[in-house]
Write an enzyme that holds these catalytic residues in place. Structure first.
Site, PDB file in Angstrom:
ATOM      1  N   ARG A  42    -122.252 -30.067  37.172  1.00 42.97           N
ATOM      2  CA  ARG A  42    -122.048 -28.647  36.851  1.00 42.97           C
ATOM      3  C   ARG A  42    -122.104 -28.416  35.338  1.00 42.97           C
ATOM      4  O   ARG A  42    -122.579 -27.376  34.877  1.00 42.97           O
ATOM      5  CB  ARG A  42    -120.712 -28.163  37.414  1.00 42.97           C
ATOM      6  CG  ARG A  42    -120.747 -27.945  38.924  1.00 42.97           C
ATOM      7  CD  ARG A  42    -119.355 -27.675  39.493  1.00 42.97           C
ATOM      8  NE  ARG A  42    -118.672 -26.565  38.842  1.00 42.97           N
ATOM      9  CZ  ARG A  42    -118.863 -25.288  39.117  1.00 42.97           C
ATOM     10  NH1 ARG A  42    -119.747 -24.942  40.038  1.00 42.97           N
ATOM     11  NH2 ARG A  42    -118.184 -24.353  38.484  1.00 42.97           N
TER      12      ARG A  42
ATOM     13  N   ASP B 103    -110.789 -19.875  33.481  1.00 40.50           N
ATOM     14  CA  ASP B 103    -111.291 -19.280  34.722  1.00 40.50           C
ATOM     15  C   ASP B 103    -111.081 -20.352  35.790  1.00 40.50           C
ATOM     16  O   ASP B 103    -111.951 -21.179  36.037  1.00 40.50           O
ATOM     17  CB  ASP B 103    -112.758 -18.903  34.577  1.00 40.50           C
ATOM     18  CG  ASP B 103    -113.288 -18.162  35.792  1.00 40.50           C
ATOM     19  OD1 ASP B 103    -112.586 -17.275  36.293  1.00 40.50           O
ATOM     20  OD2 ASP B 103    -114.390 -18.505  36.255  1.00 40.50           O
TER      21      ASP B 103
ATOM     22  N   ALA C  66    -115.871 -24.108  32.611  1.00 46.31           N
ATOM     23  CA  ALA C  66    -116.918 -23.195  32.161  1.00 46.31           C
ATOM     24  C   ALA C  66    -118.141 -23.076  33.057  1.00 46.31           C
ATOM     25  O   ALA C  66    -118.859 -22.078  32.985  1.00 46.31           O
ATOM     26  CB  ALA C  66    -117.367 -23.587  30.756  1.00 46.31           C
ATOM     27  N   ALA C  67    -118.462 -24.084  33.871  1.00 45.31           N
ATOM     28  CA  ALA C  67    -119.703 -24.040  34.658  1.00 45.31           C
ATOM     29  C   ALA C  67    -119.651 -22.915  35.698  1.00 45.31           C
ATOM     30  O   ALA C  67    -118.574 -22.614  36.220  1.00 45.31           O
ATOM     31  CB  ALA C  67    -119.930 -25.386  35.349  1.00 45.31           C
ATOM     32  N   PRO C  68    -120.795 -22.267  35.953  1.00 47.28           N
ATOM     33  CA  PRO C  68    -122.140 -22.564  35.439  1.00 47.28           C
ATOM     34  C   PRO C  68    -122.481 -21.899  34.113  1.00 47.28           C
ATOM     35  O   PRO C  68    -123.605 -22.013  33.648  1.00 47.28           O
ATOM     36  CB  PRO C  68    -123.042 -22.037  36.552  1.00 47.28           C
ATOM     37  CG  PRO C  68    -122.292 -20.865  37.111  1.00 47.28           C
ATOM     38  CD  PRO C  68    -120.832 -21.244  37.036  1.00 47.28           C
ATOM     39  N   GLY C  69    -121.538 -21.158  33.522  1.00 52.23           N
ATOM     40  CA  GLY C  69    -121.778 -20.630  32.189  1.00 52.23           C
ATOM     41  C   GLY C  69    -121.793 -19.127  32.036  1.00 52.23           C
ATOM     42  O   GLY C  69    -122.054 -18.614  30.950  1.00 52.23           O
ATOM     43  N   GLY C  70    -121.499 -18.389  33.100  1.00 51.49           N
ATOM     44  CA  GLY C  70    -121.524 -16.931  33.006  1.00 51.49           C
ATOM     45  C   GLY C  70    -120.599 -16.389  31.941  1.00 51.49           C
ATOM     46  O   GLY C  70    -120.953 -15.470  31.196  1.00 51.49           O
TER      47      GLY C  70
ATOM     48  N   CYS D 248    -111.015 -15.789  41.027  1.00 56.95           N
ATOM     49  CA  CYS D 248    -111.790 -14.900  41.909  1.00 56.95           C
ATOM     50  C   CYS D 248    -111.175 -14.964  43.309  1.00 56.95           C
ATOM     51  O   CYS D 248    -111.872 -15.159  44.294  1.00 56.95           O
ATOM     52  CB  CYS D 248    -113.273 -15.279  41.924  1.00 56.95           C
ATOM     53  SG  CYS D 248    -113.632 -16.973  42.434  1.00 56.95           S
TER      54      CYS D 248
END
Length: 458
Positions: free
Chosen positions: A137, A177, A109-113, A230
């Site tokens: 993180r 992610d 999950a980091a940084p939380g976007g 990504c």
């Protein structure tokens, strides 16, 4: 920009006639993105107040791009009204589509976007477990979740394997992610170019398989899983999904709607393509205004039951008695319009309100077991910054509301005291009606309780 030579050759093979347009996209400036926190503000409301020139992102209903300006220094940023995020990166959380009451896991999950958007969509109901294996993180993740005022959080720093052992078939929705080779972010982060290698692509694909297997174990029958990266590398995208479906025939790919330049996954780019790879999505910088991403929406066989609580091998965390947090209730009686209800957890002298059905903290590295209410001190209670950002001014009896262009806003964010009249006690400090922190008034001076580590200092 100097792209790795091997990377360029691989992309030329994959893209053929499109390669030149793809390469030219690196000469353009990346898009600056801003995603509104719908828990705190609507688009219509924000657009009438914002000093920034915004342009709607076509495929994200609460996403905008901006040109000039510094939103990270604006008072609205400190009120948690928006998160700064690259446009393509907004897509995975949008496609997971959590609903209030869901139990949701953001595994990397980091940084939380993405976690902040998932939490906003839950609107305080259900549970968001946001995890990152890196403790440093995970701390940044926690800061962003609290800035957005998300109350029903459970932030951990664990391996996916550890979580899977403790929380089998526990979640309605899961976002993976995945850690990846980062090819899609070369334009925004040139350091990623230096770290790229074909070997790293293969290493990332292997790690993605481990994480996906753990996610599959934690998803309820009938639940939804969104996988995203990504990167452009087929080994980490179509390849990772195809190998996952071969190992997990209980999953199927769901059609994902493609908008505004989104392209389908390409079955021919992997050796043993799974059925339905064309349902996955590729985001290319030469087709839309965003960076490179890939995502797939999967569903586990079965019927998702809202009455099924999910299984936790640790058990559910038990709350403490009201007698053990009487200082908080005295504070709430004096300062809040309505008392905060639910189950409470005391950890040292820190008090938390837990999300309903929260897993026990035993055997887990937990950074935040719910909403941090504040610190229990002898015969008094000191509220936390997280509580301030989770409250609205209409929920608090005493409010110091400042206009966004008032010099006192900057003074407050810098940690300075403010001169004001009123009843003594705790005040929720707000900007244009949006909470930004606490102050305590006595003798015409509002003592500043904005956290020292967050102060602007300039």
């Amino acid at each position: 920009m100097h792209l790795p030579e091997k990377f360029q050759k691989e992309m030329e093979i994959l893209l053929g006639d499109e390669y030149q347009a793809f390469k030219e996209s690196y000469d353009r400036q990346p898009e600056n993105g801003l995603r509104l926190n719908r828990r705190k503000v609507t688009g219509e409301e924000f657009l009438t107040r914002t000093p920034f020139l915004l342009k709607k992102i076509p495929w994200i209903d609460n996403g905008y791009t901006y040109g000039t300006g510094t939103p990270a220094k604006d008072p609205y940023y400190y009120a948690g009204l928006y998160y700064l995020q690259e446009p393509s990166a907004m897509t995975p959380a949008n496609r997971l589509s959590p609903e209030p009451g869901d139990y949701v896991l953001d595994l990397c999950a980091a940084p939380g976007g993405k976690a902040t958007e998932l939490g906003a969509k839950l609107n305080g109901e259900g549970l968001l477990l946001a995890n990152d294996i890196s403790n440093s993180r995970a701390k940044a993740l926690l800061k962003n979740l609290e800035l957005m005022g998300i109350p029903n959080i459970y932030v951990t720093s664990e391996t996916s394997e550890k979580l899977a052992k403790i929380l089998p078939e526990f979640f309605d929705k899961i976002l993976v992610d995945a850690p990846c080779s980062g090819e899609g972010m070369f334009r925004k982060n040139e350091d990623a170019c230096d770290e790229w290698s074909p070997e790293n692509v293969e290493n990332c694909a292997a790690r993605q398989a481990e994480i996906l297997d753990c996610a599959a174990e934690m998803l309820k029958p009938g639940g939804r899983l969104v996988y995203s990266t990504c990167t452009f590398a087929p080994a980490e995208n179509e390849g990772s999904i195809s190998r996952f479906l071969e190992r997990h025939p209980e999953f199927e790919l769901l059609p994902a709607e493609k908008k505004d330049g989104m392209m389908p996954g390409v079955p021919a780019w992997t050796e043993h393509p799974a059925e339905g790879l064309e349902h996955t999505i590729r985001l290319w910088p030469h087709h839309l205004k965003g960076e490179g991403h890939y995502l797939a929406v999967l569903q586990k066989a079965g019927v998702l039951s809202r009455t099924c609580q999910g299984y936790c091998r640790n058990g559910v965390e038990k709350g403490i008695s009201e007698k053990e947090c009487k200082e908080f209730f005295a504070f709430a009686e004096e300062n809040l319009v309505k008392n905060i209800t639910g189950s409470f957890l005391k950890f040292g002298d820190q008090l938390y309100r837990m999300p309903e059905g929260m897993p026990s903290i035993r055997h887990l590295k937990v950074l935040r077991p719910g909403l941090h209410l504040g610190t229990l001190k002898k015969n008094r209670f000191e509220p936390s910054h997280a509580l301030a950002l989770a409250l609205r001014p209409d929920q608090v009896k005493h409010v110091c509301n400042l206009e966004s262009d008032d010099p006192q806003v900057k003074a407050y964010l810098n940690g300075q005291t403010l001169n004001m009249d009123g009843e003594k006690g705790w005040y929720l400090v707000a900007v244009d009606g949006y909470s930004i922190g606490w102050g305590k008034l006595a003798g015409g001076i509002l003592k500043n309780h904005y956290p020292k580590g967050l102060r602007k200092n300039g």
